[in-house]
Design a protein around this motif. Structure first.
Motif, PDB file in Angstrom:
ATOM      1  N   GLU A   1       0.840  -1.213   0.000  1.00  0.00           N
ATOM      2  CA  GLU A   1       0.000   0.000   0.000  1.00  0.00           C
ATOM      3  C   GLU A   1       0.873   1.259   0.000  1.00  0.00           C
ATOM      4  O   GLU A   1       0.581   2.244  -0.669  1.00  0.00           O
ATOM      5  CB  GLU A   1      -0.888  -0.049   1.255  1.00  0.00           C
ATOM      6  CG  GLU A   1      -1.603   1.237   1.591  1.00  0.00           C
ATOM      7  CD  GLU A   1      -3.054   1.215   1.131  1.00  0.00           C
ATOM      8  OE1 GLU A   1      -3.741   0.236   1.469  1.00  0.00           O
ATOM      9  OE2 GLU A   1      -3.477   2.168   0.443  1.00  0.00           O
ATOM     10  N   LYS A   2       1.980   1.188   0.791  1.00  0.00           N
ATOM     11  CA  LYS A   2       2.881   2.355   0.911  1.00  0.00           C
ATOM     12  C   LYS A   2       3.490   2.709  -0.442  1.00  0.00           C
ATOM     13  O   LYS A   2       3.726   3.876  -0.743  1.00  0.00           O
ATOM     14  CB  LYS A   2       4.005   2.049   1.913  1.00  0.00           C
ATOM     15  CG  LYS A   2       3.596   2.211   3.354  1.00  0.00           C
ATOM     16  CD  LYS A   2       4.839   2.283   4.267  1.00  0.00           C
ATOM     17  CE  LYS A   2       4.427   1.983   5.701  1.00  0.00           C
ATOM     18  NZ  LYS A   2       5.010   0.724   6.201  1.00  0.00           N
ATOM     19  N   THR A   3       3.800   1.702  -1.241  1.00  0.00           N
ATOM     20  CA  THR A   3       4.382   1.943  -2.571  1.00  0.00           C
ATOM     21  C   THR A   3       3.409   2.754  -3.413  1.00  0.00           C
ATOM     22  O   THR A   3       3.782   3.731  -4.060  1.00  0.00           O
ATOM     23  CB  THR A   3       4.675   0.596  -3.270  1.00  0.00           C
ATOM     24  OG1 THR A   3       5.523  -0.170  -2.423  1.00  0.00           O
ATOM     25  CG2 THR A   3       5.347   0.796  -4.615  1.00  0.00           C
ATOM     26  N   ILE A   4       2.147   2.353  -3.356  1.00  0.00           N
ATOM     27  CA  ILE A   4       1.117   3.052  -4.134  1.00  0.00           C
ATOM     28  C   ILE A   4       0.969   4.483  -3.623  1.00  0.00           C
ATOM     29  O   ILE A   4       0.902   5.436  -4.405  1.00  0.00           O
ATOM     30  CB  ILE A   4      -0.216   2.280  -4.065  1.00  0.00           C
ATOM     31  CG1 ILE A   4      -0.047   0.920  -4.773  1.00  0.00           C
ATOM     32  CG2 ILE A   4      -1.347   3.080  -4.693  1.00  0.00           C
ATOM     33  CD1 ILE A   4      -1.162  -0.074  -4.533  1.00  0.00           C
ATOM     34  N   GLU A   5       0.957   4.634  -2.295  1.00  0.00           N
ATOM     35  CA  GLU A   5       0.833   5.968  -1.709  1.00  0.00           C
ATOM     36  C   GLU A   5       2.008   6.852  -2.110  1.00  0.00           C
ATOM     37  O   GLU A   5       1.845   8.029  -2.426  1.00  0.00           O
ATOM     38  CB  GLU A   5       0.710   5.890  -0.172  1.00  0.00           C
ATOM     39  CG  GLU A   5      -0.623   5.322   0.310  1.00  0.00           C
ATOM     40  CD  GLU A   5      -1.836   6.026  -0.313  1.00  0.00           C
ATOM     41  OE1 GLU A   5      -1.853   7.266  -0.344  1.00  0.00           O
ATOM     42  OE2 GLU A   5      -2.751   5.309  -0.779  1.00  0.00           O
ATOM     43  N   THR A   6       3.218   6.269  -2.087  1.00  0.00           N
ATOM     44  CA  THR A   6       4.416   7.041  -2.450  1.00  0.00           C
ATOM     45  C   THR A   6       4.313   7.536  -3.888  1.00  0.00           C
ATOM     46  O   THR A   6       4.633   8.686  -4.192  1.00  0.00           O
ATOM     47  CB  THR A   6       5.698   6.169  -2.296  1.00  0.00           C
ATOM     48  OG1 THR A   6       5.713   5.633  -0.976  1.00  0.00           O
ATOM     49  CG2 THR A   6       6.956   6.974  -2.534  1.00  0.00           C
ATOM     50  N   ILE A   7       3.852   6.668  -4.760  1.00  0.00           N
ATOM     51  CA  ILE A   7       3.706   7.055  -6.173  1.00  0.00           C
ATOM     52  C   ILE A   7       2.680   8.182  -6.287  1.00  0.00           C
ATOM     53  O   ILE A   7       2.890   9.158  -7.003  1.00  0.00           O
ATOM     54  CB  ILE A   7       3.304   5.825  -7.025  1.00  0.00           C
ATOM     55  CG1 ILE A   7       4.476   4.839  -7.080  1.00  0.00           C
ATOM     56  CG2 ILE A   7       2.904   6.249  -8.436  1.00  0.00           C
ATOM     57  CD1 ILE A   7       4.130   3.475  -7.650  1.00  0.00           C
ATOM     58  N   LYS A   8       1.600   8.078  -5.513  1.00  0.00           N
ATOM     59  CA  LYS A   8       0.585   9.141  -5.536  1.00  0.00           C
ATOM     60  C   LYS A   8       1.158  10.467  -5.020  1.00  0.00           C
ATOM     61  O   LYS A   8       0.926  11.509  -5.613  1.00  0.00           O
ATOM     62  CB  LYS A   8      -0.632   8.727  -4.710  1.00  0.00           C
ATOM     63  CG  LYS A   8      -1.520   7.712  -5.428  1.00  0.00           C
ATOM     64  CD  LYS A   8      -2.756   7.369  -4.603  1.00  0.00           C
ATOM     65  CE  LYS A   8      -3.629   6.363  -5.342  1.00  0.00           C
ATOM     66  NZ  LYS A   8      -4.749   5.878  -4.509  1.00  0.00           N
ATOM     67  N   TYR A   9       1.921  10.383  -3.922  1.00  0.00           N
ATOM     68  CA  TYR A   9       2.486  11.609  -3.346  1.00  0.00           C
ATOM     69  C   TYR A   9       3.505  12.250  -4.274  1.00  0.00           C
ATOM     70  O   TYR A   9       3.734  13.454  -4.229  1.00  0.00           O
ATOM     71  CB  TYR A   9       3.133  11.335  -1.973  1.00  0.00           C
ATOM     72  CG  TYR A   9       2.122  11.155  -0.875  1.00  0.00           C
ATOM     73  CD1 TYR A   9       1.071  12.077  -0.702  1.00  0.00           C
ATOM     74  CD2 TYR A   9       2.194  10.070   0.002  1.00  0.00           C
ATOM     75  CE1 TYR A   9       0.132  11.898   0.293  1.00  0.00           C
ATOM     76  CE2 TYR A   9       1.258   9.883   1.000  1.00  0.00           C
ATOM     77  CZ  TYR A   9       0.222  10.796   1.153  1.00  0.00           C
ATOM     78  OH  TYR A   9      -0.705  10.625   2.127  1.00  0.00           O
ATOM     79  N   SER A  10       4.143  11.426  -5.118  1.00  0.00           N
ATOM     80  CA  SER A  10       5.158  11.993  -6.014  1.00  0.00           C
ATOM     81  C   SER A  10       4.508  12.730  -7.194  1.00  0.00           C
ATOM     82  O   SER A  10       5.198  13.260  -8.058  1.00  0.00           O
ATOM     83  CB  SER A  10       6.088  10.887  -6.528  1.00  0.00           C
ATOM     84  OG  SER A  10       5.401  10.096  -7.478  1.00  0.00           O
TER      85      SER A  10
END
Ligand SMILES: [Zn+2]
Length: 188
Positions: free
Chosen positions: A120-129
């Motif tokens: 989930e964190k990977t997806i969130e990181t991509i969204k935040y970027s």
């Protein structure tokens, strides 16, 4: 036998028995046409047959839904290479009815990724970027609107030669019938 081995074994025979000879042609499309269409399995052989195209006639670029999702992405670049380097002087954008990309729910795709171990964190990181992952994964509601949008994107691209007609069509994946949406020979 694995699928890969099966393919490699067949391939060896294909080459040895010179099956390739019937396909020999050049990298330049004889009909000077480049087609952008969907990766749908039903179109694999049927679309060329329904358009009376054989090996060597055209360049075919494929993407899910025949969608160009970025004006400076790989699909657009392929169209430019076809036009400027490989002598294509007509562009056909061909969507199809019953396209899988009209039913894509980005949230469901993301959920499947998580189920298959994507953090989930990977997806969130991509969204935040700054990547709008949902928008990126999203398909379209109406294939005709999507084809019209792609035609406009290609026609109005700042690097596109204005004299190249861009046609918009939708194919029936069962019968092969083409519906013409935009005749690029008009209003050039
Ligand atoms: Zn499709």
């Amino acid at each position: 036998m694995s699928k890969l081995n099966e393919i490699l074994e067949y391939n060896q025979k294909f080459v040895e028995e010179k099956e390739y000879e019937q396909f020999i042609t050049t990298k330049f499309p004889d009909k000077k046409v480049v087609i952008l269409t969907c990766m749908d399995t039903r179109l694999f052989e049927m679309l060329p047959k329904a358009m009376n195209l054989k090996n060597g006639d055209v360049k075919i670029v494929k993407s899910a839904g025949a969608v160009i999702n970025h004006p400076f992405g790989g699909i657009m670049r392929s169209l430019f290479v076809a036009v400027y380097e490989l002598n294509a002087d007509e562009i056909y954008i061909i969507g199809h009815y019953d396209c899988g990309m009209s039913a894509i729910d980005p949230d469901s795709t993301l959920e499947k990724m998580k189920q298959r171990g994507i953090d989930e964190k990977t997806i969130e990181t991509i969204k935040y970027s700054g990547v709008d992952v949902n928008e990126w994964l999203k398909g379209f509601d109406d294939v005709t609107e999507s084809v019209r949008h792609s035609v406009r994107m290609v026609k109005n691209h700042p690097l596109m030669d204005r004299s190249v007609p861009v046609h918009g069509l939708v194919i029936d994946p069962t019968t092969g019938k083409l519906d013409l949406l935009i005749n690029g020979n008009e209003n050039r």
